[in-house]
Design an enzyme around this catalytic site. Structure first.
Site, PDB file in Angstrom:
ATOM      1  N   SER A   2       0.830  -1.194   0.000  1.00  0.00           N
ATOM      2  CA  SER A   2       0.000   0.000   0.000  1.00  0.00           C
ATOM      3  C   SER A   2       0.866   1.246   0.000  1.00  0.00           C
ATOM      4  CB  SER A   2      -0.891  -0.025   1.249  1.00  0.00           C
ATOM      5  OG  SER A   2      -1.616   1.171   1.380  1.00  0.00           O
ATOM      6  N   SER A   3       0.562   2.195  -0.887  1.00  0.00           N
ATOM      7  CA  SER A   3       1.269   3.471  -0.955  1.00  0.00           C
ATOM      8  C   SER A   3       2.762   3.228  -1.224  1.00  0.00           C
ATOM      9  CB  SER A   3       1.032   4.284   0.321  1.00  0.00           C
ATOM     10  OG  SER A   3       1.474   5.609   0.164  1.00  0.00           O
ATOM     11  N   SER A   4       3.643   3.531  -0.279  1.00  0.00           N
ATOM     12  CA  SER A   4       5.064   3.235  -0.490  1.00  0.00           C
ATOM     13  C   SER A   4       5.274   1.755  -0.797  1.00  0.00           C
ATOM     14  CB  SER A   4       5.858   3.638   0.755  1.00  0.00           C
ATOM     15  OG  SER A   4       7.205   3.245   0.648  1.00  0.00           O
TER      16      SER A   4
END
Length: 449
Positions: free
Chosen positions: A150-152
């Site tokens: 998720s995200s990074s």
């Protein structure tokens, strides 16, 4: 003694057959998250946690599940559904913890020259070491390794698929960016990033060339790719979903026009890109109205189904997934029940703020220092004057200025005793970029670190 053992066994069997005694079908203990402190070459100075389900096949699959900035492996373990699905389907989950301090801190390195070279060092090499450790320690199947995050962690998912196509069979990136989107560490913070600044636009050929250059000369099969993004995400702009689609469809030599589109459930718009043999190589979900808050309920199950892990005894499918959507767990229609307010002083809050000219991001970690688990939470704080939330992740926020209440989303309502939950937001400001001075958890005051 042998005769006695046989008589006892016969007696036990007869009691089971009569329904008077329940047979033991598995171990009485539950699997737990375990830290591995020595797993091999670790140039990224990362921490490793692993979740090994009690019931698994002889050669289990491996899923590498990666957190967002400011998070941790244990945090992603408790805040996502991948471990509970591992109990059902028998795969092992690796939860890396990043320690790089660019951006918000504890972000996976997808920007450095070392990280962009296969075997060059930094976080990618550390993650490969974790995979090799699990393969040796648990006889995990090297032909069934998958990445998600998720995200990074979503950014690192695309990164690892580009650098190590011979290691991974598929990946599912939530709120990520294309491989080689970031120029360097200075380009990573949202306030100054060309990548996430909202204007990144390269041709499919340029994006595809970046992946091909990550492992020059490689001509083997490429990992299948699933992509997820919220249409209202402003931290990692929704426009980057299209750039990532262009990258991977170009790598696979596919048309930019999807071979099929559908809506598996409300607000999930899916585009599929299949090759001439009908195999779906790229799959992209646009989640209508969602901000920087994925994965939410049911999305991890869809990722695991895309990997082909819903039947742990068979390899991933070589034909398109069925037209009916995989089973999902819809988010609850009513807020989850909350436990009574903990006693004052039984929670601790740490806050990290990253500010630029007129904007900031804030990552909040709440630790339950009490002796009882919290089931359903709301955290109340007051934003300094002039600050207005524009998007957030891992919580819902209301209102967007003044005294704000952050409430858990469907997948992270529980905070075990001594456990933590992380959430955050992006905001504009008019000069005051300070953090809130006080927080309450379910009505009780927290200490602020």
């Amino acid at each position: 003694m042998r005769i006695r053992r046989k008589l006892l066994f016969a007696l036990a069997a007869s009691l089971v057959a009569a329904g008077l005694v329940a047979p033991t079908v598995g171990p009485a203990y539950a699997a737990s998250l375990t830290e591995v402190t020595s797993f091999g070459d670790n140039p990224g100075r990362m921490r490793m946690h692993v979740y090994v389900p009690d019931n698994r096949p002889a050669r289990p699959a491996v899923v590498v599940a990666m957190h967002g900035c400011g998070g941790s492996g244990p945090g992603f373990y408790s805040g996502s559904e991948f471990a509970s699905l591992a109990d059902r389907y028998g795969y092992i989950v690796i939860y890396p913890s990043a320690t790089q301090q660019a951006g918000f801190g504890n972000c996976f390195d997808t920007w450095s020259d070392a990280a962009k070279r296969r075997g060059g060092g930094s976080d990618p090499v550390s993650i490969i070491s974790m995979i090799r450790y699990v393969q040796q320690q648990y006889a995990a199947n090297p032909d069934r390794v998958y990445a998600t995050g998720s995200s990074s962690g979503g950014m690192m998912t695309n990164h690892m698929l580009a650098l190590y196509p011979d290691v991974f069979k598929a990946g599912a990136a939530f709120m990520g960016v294309p491989y080689n989107c970031f120029a360097n560490a200075a380009d990573y913070p949202p306030g100054s990033s060309q990548c996430t600044g909202g204007n990144m636009n390269r041709t499919p050929q340029q994006w595809g060339d970046a992946v091909r250059q990550a492992y020059p000369g490689y001509s083997g099969p490429r990992p299948r790719v699933q992509l997820w993004h919220g249409t209202s995400d402003t931290l990692v702009p929704y426009s980057l979903l299209q750039e990532t689609i262009e990258q991977w469809t170009n790598v696979f030599g596919l048309s930019q026009t999807p071979t099929s589109t559908d809506t598996p459930q409300a607000n999930w718009n899916r585009r599929r890109y299949a090759d001439s043999g009908g195999t779906v190589q790229v799959e992209a979900y646009s989640i209508q109205g969602a901000g920087h808050s994925l994965p939410s309920g049911g999305m991890a199950a869809s990722a695991i189904a895309f990997f082909g892990l819903t039947d742990p005894t068979t390899p991933p499918p070589t034909t398109p997934p069925p037209t009916t959507p995989p089973p999902t767990t819809p988010p609850p229609t009513t807020p989850p029940p909350t436990t009574p307010p903990p006693a004052s002083g039984t929670c601790r809050v740490t806050v990290d703020v990253n500010a630029w000219n007129t904007g900031l991001t804030e990552n909040i970690t709440v630790t339950n220092t009490g002796t009882s688990a919290v089931n359903g939470w709301s955290v109340v704080f007051t934003l300094p004057g002039g600050q207005t939330i524009t998007s957030g992740w891992n919580a819902t926020y209301s209102p967007n200025s003044g005294q704000v209440t952050a409430r858990n989303v469907a997948y992270n309502g529980g905070i075990p005793a001594n456990g933590s939950v992380s959430f955050g937001f992006q905001a504009t400001h008019t000069g005051n970029n300070a953090r809130p001075s006080s927080f309450t958890l379910n009505g009780a005051s927290c200490t602020v670190a």
